[in-house]
Design a protein around this motif. Sequence first.
Motif, short mmCIF file in Angstrom:
data_model
loop_
_atom_site.label_atom_id
_atom_site.label_comp_id
_atom_site.label_asym_id
_atom_site.label_seq_id
_atom_site.Cartn_x
_atom_site.Cartn_y
_atom_site.Cartn_z
N UNK A 588 -9.07 -4.26 -61.76
CA UNK A 588 -8.37 -3.34 -61.13
C UNK A 588 -9.19 -2.66 -59.94
N UNK A 589 -8.81 -3.12 -58.75
CA UNK A 589 -9.40 -2.67 -57.38
C UNK A 589 -9.44 -1.13 -57.54
N UNK A 594 -14.29 3.79 -53.11
CA UNK A 594 -15.27 4.71 -52.85
C UNK A 594 -14.81 6.00 -52.84
N UNK A 595 -15.67 7.03 -53.02
CA UNK A 595 -15.09 8.51 -52.99
C UNK A 595 -14.18 8.76 -51.62
N UNK A 602 -7.79 19.15 -54.13
CA UNK A 602 -8.61 20.08 -54.70
C UNK A 602 -9.77 19.44 -55.62
N UNK A 603 -10.36 18.61 -55.14
CA UNK A 603 -11.37 17.82 -55.95
C UNK A 603 -10.77 16.82 -57.02
N UNK A 604 -9.64 16.82 -57.44
CA UNK A 604 -9.23 16.19 -58.30
C UNK A 604 -8.69 14.67 -58.02
N UNK A 605 -9.02 13.68 -58.62
CA UNK A 605 -8.57 12.43 -58.07
C UNK A 605 -7.09 12.12 -58.52
N UNK A 606 -6.34 11.72 -57.55
CA UNK A 606 -5.09 11.68 -57.58
C UNK A 606 -4.64 10.39 -58.35
N UNK A 607 -5.64 9.45 -58.36
CA UNK A 607 -5.52 8.10 -59.20
C UNK A 607 -5.58 8.02 -60.58
N UNK A 608 -6.26 9.17 -61.08
CA UNK A 608 -6.26 9.46 -62.56
C UNK A 608 -4.94 9.98 -63.04
N UNK A 609 -4.25 9.55 -63.93
CA UNK A 609 -3.02 10.07 -64.41
C UNK A 609 -3.26 11.24 -65.40
N UNK A 610 -2.65 12.47 -65.21
CA UNK A 610 -2.75 13.61 -66.25
C UNK A 610 -2.21 13.06 -67.43
#
Length: 973
Positions: A588-589, A594-595, A602-610
Amino acid sequence: MFNFTALLGAQSESPASQSLLELDGGVKILVDVGWDISFNPEKLQALEKHVSTLSIVLLTHPTLDHLGAYAHCCKHIPLFSKVPVYATTPVINLGRSLLNDLYASSPLAASIIPSSALAESATESVASFLLSPPTYDEIASFFALINPLKYSQPHQPIPSPFSPSLAGLTITAYGAGHTLGGTIWHIQHGLESIVYAADWNQGRENLLSGAAWLSSTTGGAEIIEPLRRPTALVCSSKGVEKDTSLSRKKRDDTLISLIRETITQGGKVLIPTDSSARVLELAFILNQTWHENLDGPHADTYKNTMIYMASKSSSASVRYLQSMVEWVDDAVRGEAEAAMTKGKGQGRSVGMLDFTHVKQIERGSQLKRALSKSNPCVMLASDASLEWGFSRQVLQALATDPKNLVILTEKTSNIETASDTVGKSLWDAFRGQEGQISSQSGAKVVNVEGMKIDFRTASSEILDSDENALFQGYMARQRQMYSTVQDDSLVDATQTADLADDQASDSSDSEDEDDDAEHQGRALNLSAQLTQSNKRKVGLTDAELGINVLLRGKNVHDYDVRNKRGREKMFPFMAHRNRTDDFGDLIKPEDYLRAEERDDIDGVDMKARPKEVAAVGQKRRWDETAAASKNARILKVPNKRSKNGESSAPDDIDALIARATGQGENGDDGPNGVDGESENGDSDESDYEPEETAPDGPRKIVFTSESLMLNLKIAHVDFSGLHEMRDLQMLIPLIRPRKLILIAGEQSETQKLANECRQLLGDEGEGGATDVFSPLIGEVVDASVDTNAWTLKLSRELVKKLTWQNVKGLGIVALTGSLNVEAIESEKIKEGESAKKKLKLIKSEEPIEGKGVGMVKAAGDVVVMPVLDLLAAQDSTSTAQQHVTQPVHVGDLRLAALRQLVQSAGHTAEFRGEGTLLIDGAVVVRKSGSGRIEVEAGAGGLRLPQYRTKDNEGSFYAVRKLIYEGLAVVAGV
């Protein structure tokens, strides 16, 4: 063999086009996946029957008539998305823009499920349920599957997984005009040469080039060689009954005069058109007119008038146009490239494809604000039928003012609906009433004051509990039927995970003989065929779920396995299979961004699903931690508009979305919007609206009848961009097809063109008159070429003496021999007889059924095969001389390449006229339209130098040598 079947669009009022081409070896080609504004799924049933045997799909135009059902078929017809699709790049991009606008504007486009298919006890009172429409991402993924092609690029397509081999099949796209990227398909397969030309336009337009029928090397006097003398020509008959034929300049002047006359009086103009095809030609003309007249005598009128392009994908259509400069007309392309070159060093330069005077409208609030202004305007709104899109809303807003004008650009047909369409009502009103001739434009203008039209408005609603149960039952039956069609490798990604546990348990059951008898006939069991997640949706009980209730049930942690057998005794296991390709495991690309590429808030990665926090007593995954709940609280950002209608202050998310949708920092829509500061100096507030979320759950369609009183004017200017009768009368005799098949027209148009073509081609062609077919929908036409093919063997002695020559990747050889007959044993040799025993030739022969052409059967079950051998040695010299093959030249020589070769050899060469090359002022090389090369020597051309060497020859001999080197000389054996 070539059989043609018109699935849609043959002697019908419906403009939808679908054609099936069947070739030798079981090759099936579907050309176009069109639909009409009725969006009736029953019209796609004939197509659905052939999907499992299709080899490839070809698309011709980015219009509703030619690819309107493409996304529907990919989503709702099994295996259709597995069939390779080929089209030009503009057809792919603009077709995607069209379907995005269609499904966002019309709930009816999702198509109504037939009431007879809902349940056996269904009655007429059953609500009209809608299938789930394809989402924006699904449409993008469907069009990403299409293979792009360029014009004049021969391509050997890849077959579908369930298609036979396509060896020998070549497809080539040629320009058709009518739309950007519109295609005339040339299909070559064996002896069949098929030209498929639907909705083409020979005339050159402002933005679009004409169809590529005529050859430029002959000055337009002959058809290009690939499209000349095909075995079958499939041509559309739409538009041959036009009353008047205006030149391009007269047509454009009439349109501009009608608009100028209306806006001078303070009125507004509505031009209903499509979303992404013909609208580009109209927008280009209007933009150029405004650009050229801002300093003219009507400057004040043009400055106070805005041009709007209203569709929910208008910005995408314009953006696609600007990125496909190589597909537009040569003059426009040259000017656009010059503007880009100039803008590199001096800032951005405005070109002809920069629609600076055309503002895009994609939201309803923008449309209302534009229509509420008192200034005159010109509205290009989709769709031409006025059944969906913004065009009907504009008509309702302009209906009461007699100063307003509606300009119809094409004939509107009446589709099989409950009532006439709005476009058909306006067309009938224009055709049926006497109008006034405009003093400026000379066009007919009809005043429809007091006219009342009735129409239907479609809206969608959520199903109630009873309707939802009926709908889920229908979906369960559909999944059961589709599961028998799809095998494991063809199941889509959404069902693979659900079917994995059933497949794993099936493999374990196959090892237990006792369980085999228990599961006999399991494919006929509905509960076994449905995926487990869908079982829960249709309301199956825990007992029906069986052991899988441990996975699918909520708060279920135990299952009684006593007195159970087979799979019911084992804890369910879902096998997770690693997805791989030719290069290994798929990655998965987004996992390797990169960061700075990640969307952080607010420092939270939107790619990560809650992740949701499991309640007490519920199952929890091993990798779940308390940090998930913290992330979920952080990601809960308040909406811009709260439930009670109060708007909150814009946050970072709103700013990001506003920039992504093209809005500026002040809330305007940028240079092409209508909410920012206009040219008149007025400024409007921002009307940012979040994208409407798709409704959850199944929906039903509800029709409401409405009526509208008209008090405006109607005019017609033909901007359909289709061929006319005179184009066909000129080109068809030059094309000289052996078979002519007429499609895509009403019955009167097709019959009129068929009679005309029979007169034109009655005495044309080799071997008699050309066959003209005008099939009905579903009728199969046998248009095979009249040839005979024979199978023979080459003797070993003859093969040893063959000298093959390579011509453009093909091996060519000419040979002469005598045809003999060799007897070989058949499969029915009696026991005890040797298979290598030589059999004598038996003269009494009869053809063998199913053994191939050229093979015969003699007495004693002997198969006889013709053999080509060397000429007998005892043949006299005179007889042998009669059979010797004379050397022939094979290949094609380009004069431009010959000119470079001659110049590199030290000679002078220049073109003198079309197809004429003058070398050293003494030798003339001409190439005729048929490809014949003629070399003529003038004064001094044949003169040899005093000291002749290997490389020192006269001009004529040097040119002849270079020509021979560019061709393959095939000599006989």
